[in-house]
Design a protein around this motif. Structure first.
Motif, PDB file in Angstrom:
ATOM      1  N   GLU A  75       0.839  -1.189   0.000  1.00 55.68           N
ATOM      2  CA  GLU A  75       0.000   0.000   0.000  1.00 55.68           C
ATOM      3  C   GLU A  75       0.879   1.246   0.000  1.00 55.68           C
ATOM      4  OE1 GLU A  75      -3.302   0.644   2.529  1.00 55.68           O
ATOM      5  OE2 GLU A  75      -4.161  -1.330   2.158  1.00 55.68           O
ATOM      6  N   VAL A  76       0.518   2.191  -0.842  1.00 49.35           N
ATOM      7  CA  VAL A  76       1.187   3.482  -0.899  1.00 49.35           C
ATOM      8  C   VAL A  76       0.108   4.549  -0.826  1.00 49.35           C
ATOM      9  CG1 VAL A  76       2.550   5.051  -2.344  1.00 49.35           C
ATOM     10  CG2 VAL A  76       3.133   2.622  -2.260  1.00 49.35           C
ATOM     11  N   PHE A  77       0.308   5.505   0.086  1.00 48.31           N
ATOM     12  CA  PHE A  77      -0.616   6.631   0.231  1.00 48.31           C
ATOM     13  C   PHE A  77       0.023   7.842  -0.439  1.00 48.31           C
ATOM     14  CE2 PHE A  77      -2.145  10.463   2.209  1.00 48.31           C
ATOM     15  CZ  PHE A  77      -3.515  10.267   2.266  1.00 48.31           C
ATOM     16  N   ALA A  78      -0.740   8.533  -1.277  1.00 49.76           N
ATOM     17  CA  ALA A  78      -0.224   9.687  -2.004  1.00 49.76           C
ATOM     18  C   ALA A  78      -1.241  10.822  -1.979  1.00 49.76           C
ATOM     19  CB  ALA A  78       0.088   9.305  -3.446  1.00 49.76           C
ATOM     20  N   ALA A  79      -0.748  12.004  -2.323  1.00 50.57           N
ATOM     21  CA  ALA A  79      -1.612  13.176  -2.440  1.00 50.57           C
ATOM     22  C   ALA A  79      -1.353  13.849  -3.772  1.00 50.57           C
ATOM     23  CB  ALA A  79      -1.341  14.151  -1.298  1.00 50.57           C
ATOM     24  N   VAL A  80      -2.438  14.227  -4.439  1.00 47.10           N
ATOM     25  CA  VAL A  80      -2.346  15.053  -5.636  1.00 47.10           C
ATOM     26  C   VAL A  80      -2.694  16.462  -5.172  1.00 47.10           C
ATOM     27  CG1 VAL A  80      -3.213  15.489  -7.964  1.00 47.10           C
ATOM     28  CG2 VAL A  80      -3.038  13.127  -7.122  1.00 47.10           C
ATOM     29  N   HIS A  81      -1.711  17.359  -5.245  1.00 51.28           N
ATOM     30  CA  HIS A  81      -1.872  18.732  -4.779  1.00 51.28           C
ATOM     31  C   HIS A  81      -2.451  19.594  -5.897  1.00 51.28           C
ATOM     32  CE1 HIS A  81       0.432  18.215  -1.014  1.00 51.28           C
ATOM     33  NE2 HIS A  81       0.995  17.244  -1.714  1.00 51.28           N
ATOM     34  N   LEU A  82      -3.458  20.382  -5.548  1.00 55.27           N
ATOM     35  CA  LEU A  82      -4.146  21.225  -6.527  1.00 55.27           C
ATOM     36  C   LEU A  82      -4.088  22.687  -6.100  1.00 55.27           C
ATOM     37  CD1 LEU A  82      -7.324  18.980  -6.821  1.00 55.27           C
ATOM     38  CD2 LEU A  82      -5.353  18.967  -8.348  1.00 55.27           C
ATOM     39  N   ASP A  83      -4.083  23.579  -7.086  1.00 59.78           N
ATOM     40  CA  ASP A  83      -4.130  24.999  -6.763  1.00 59.78           C
ATOM     41  C   ASP A  83      -5.592  25.438  -6.630  1.00 59.78           C
ATOM     42  OD1 ASP A  83      -5.152  25.417  -9.366  1.00 59.78           O
ATOM     43  OD2 ASP A  83      -3.323  26.350 -10.103  1.00 59.78           O
ATOM     44  N   SER A  84      -5.820  26.734  -6.506  1.00 58.53           N
ATOM     45  CA  SER A  84      -7.182  27.235  -6.289  1.00 58.53           C
ATOM     46  C   SER A  84      -8.084  27.056  -7.509  1.00 58.53           C
ATOM     47  CB  SER A  84      -7.150  28.708  -5.877  1.00 58.53           C
ATOM     48  OG  SER A  84      -6.553  29.470  -6.908  1.00 58.53           O
ATOM     49  N   GLN A  85      -7.485  26.781  -8.669  1.00 57.95           N
ATOM     50  CA  GLN A  85      -8.256  26.510  -9.879  1.00 57.95           C
ATOM     51  C   GLN A  85      -8.327  25.021 -10.185  1.00 57.95           C
ATOM     52  OE1 GLN A  85      -9.864  29.080 -11.441  1.00 57.95           O
ATOM     53  NE2 GLN A  85      -9.087  30.149  -9.627  1.00 57.95           N
ATOM     54  N   ASN A  86      -7.934  24.205  -9.199  1.00 59.21           N
ATOM     55  CA  ASN A  86      -7.919  22.740  -9.315  1.00 59.21           C
ATOM     56  C   ASN A  86      -6.972  22.223 -10.394  1.00 59.21           C
ATOM     57  OD1 ASN A  86      -9.698  22.388  -7.190  1.00 59.21           O
ATOM     58  ND2 ASN A  86     -11.479  22.529  -8.516  1.00 59.21           N
ATOM     59  N   ALA A 120      -6.283  22.499  -2.484  1.00 58.89           N
ATOM     60  CA  ALA A 120      -7.101  21.286  -2.387  1.00 58.89           C
ATOM     61  C   ALA A 120      -6.216  20.071  -2.633  1.00 58.89           C
ATOM     62  CB  ALA A 120      -8.236  21.322  -3.403  1.00 58.89           C
ATOM     63  N   LEU A 121      -6.728  18.917  -2.221  1.00 60.10           N
ATOM     64  CA  LEU A 121      -6.011  17.655  -2.412  1.00 60.10           C
ATOM     65  C   LEU A 121      -6.954  16.589  -2.945  1.00 60.10           C
ATOM     66  CD1 LEU A 121      -3.977  17.174   0.915  1.00 60.10           C
ATOM     67  CD2 LEU A 121      -3.145  18.061  -1.248  1.00 60.10           C
ATOM     68  N   LEU A 122      -6.375  15.690  -3.724  1.00 60.95           N
ATOM     69  CA  LEU A 122      -6.981  14.400  -4.018  1.00 60.95           C
ATOM     70  C   LEU A 122      -6.134  13.401  -3.259  1.00 60.95           C
ATOM     71  CD1 LEU A 122      -7.445  14.599  -7.899  1.00 60.95           C
ATOM     72  CD2 LEU A 122      -9.226  14.812  -6.167  1.00 60.95           C
ATOM     73  N   LEU A 123      -6.732  12.643  -2.367  1.00 61.58           N
ATOM     74  CA  LEU A 123      -6.020  11.611  -1.627  1.00 61.58           C
ATOM     75  C   LEU A 123      -6.094  10.323  -2.431  1.00 61.58           C
ATOM     76  CD1 LEU A 123      -7.553  12.355   1.881  1.00 61.58           C
ATOM     77  CD2 LEU A 123      -5.432  13.282   0.897  1.00 61.58           C
ATOM     78  N   VAL A 124      -5.018   9.559  -2.420  1.00 61.67           N
ATOM     79  CA  VAL A 124      -4.954   8.338  -3.219  1.00 61.67           C
ATOM     80  C   VAL A 124      -4.218   7.266  -2.438  1.00 61.67           C
ATOM     81  CG1 VAL A 124      -4.173   7.310  -5.385  1.00 61.67           C
ATOM     82  CG2 VAL A 124      -4.705   9.742  -5.307  1.00 61.67           C
ATOM     83  N   HIS A 125      -4.721   6.050  -2.484  1.00 64.55           N
ATOM     84  CA  HIS A 125      -3.910   4.929  -2.021  1.00 64.55           C
ATOM     85  C   HIS A 125      -4.342   3.670  -2.751  1.00 64.55           C
ATOM     86  CE1 HIS A 125      -7.185   3.830   0.827  1.00 64.55           C
ATOM     87  NE2 HIS A 125      -6.582   2.659   0.911  1.00 64.55           N
TER      88      HIS A 125
END
Length: 176
Positions: A75-86, A120-125
């Protein structure tokens, strides 16, 4: 993020009669190994995802996540980092675990989001088992992270679970 192009590629088989080539250090072309093709695809998708409007291109994000998480043995937990315009600022693999779990520290996720000035973030694992359904622990973690990140004005848009070629969206299933 429900449109999915990847299942049409599952039946694709690499044919030895049509090899792909790579250029080695000496400048010579030779048949590519499968891992070289996958690495090149990951790099291409990462370039396309970074700076793109992630939410207007869900298929691209899903393809990228399938390549990054779909075949992992832990298992790997990751984050996709987004700016204010996604738009995608960065993709960061934050924690690695075992075949059945990984330890995620909300403090570190918050620090990472602040360091990248994420809105904002998209969380992923990934679930190496291939089952993309979220566990109760996954749901509790999502709520803990949403609470912690909301204190510093970072929104969690979704938590995506990759199980092989299947991606489960908690937002699409009303769990956010």
């Amino acid at each position: 993020m429900s449109h999915d192009l990847f299942p049409s590629l599952i039946s694709f088989e690499f044919s030895a009669s049509v090899p792909l080539f790579v250029r080695d250090a000496a400048g010579e072309h030779r048949p590519a190994e499968a891992d070289q093709v996958l690495l090149a695809a990951q790099r291409l998708l990462a370039r396309r995802v970074r700076g793109s409007a992630a939410l207007s291109s869900p298929a691209l994000v899903r393809d990228f996540l399938r390549l990054r998480h779909g075949a992992l043995e832990c298992e790997v937990f990751a984050a996709v980092h987004l700016d204010s315009q996604n738009r995608v600022l960065d993709y960061v693999e934050m924690f690695r675990g075992t075949v059945a779990q990984t330890r995620v520290y909300p403090r570190e996720v918050v620090k990472d989001a602040l360091a990248r000035n994420s809105a904002a973030l998209l969380l992923v694992h990934g679930h190496p088992s291939g089952l993309a359904e979220p566990s109760l622990a996954d749901q509790a973690l999502t709520q803990n992270l949403r609470t912690a990140l909301s204190l510093v004005d970072v929104r969690v848009l979704d938590h995506l679970i990759v199980g092989g070629s299947v991606i489960y969206s908690m937002a699409e299933h009303g769990l956010m």
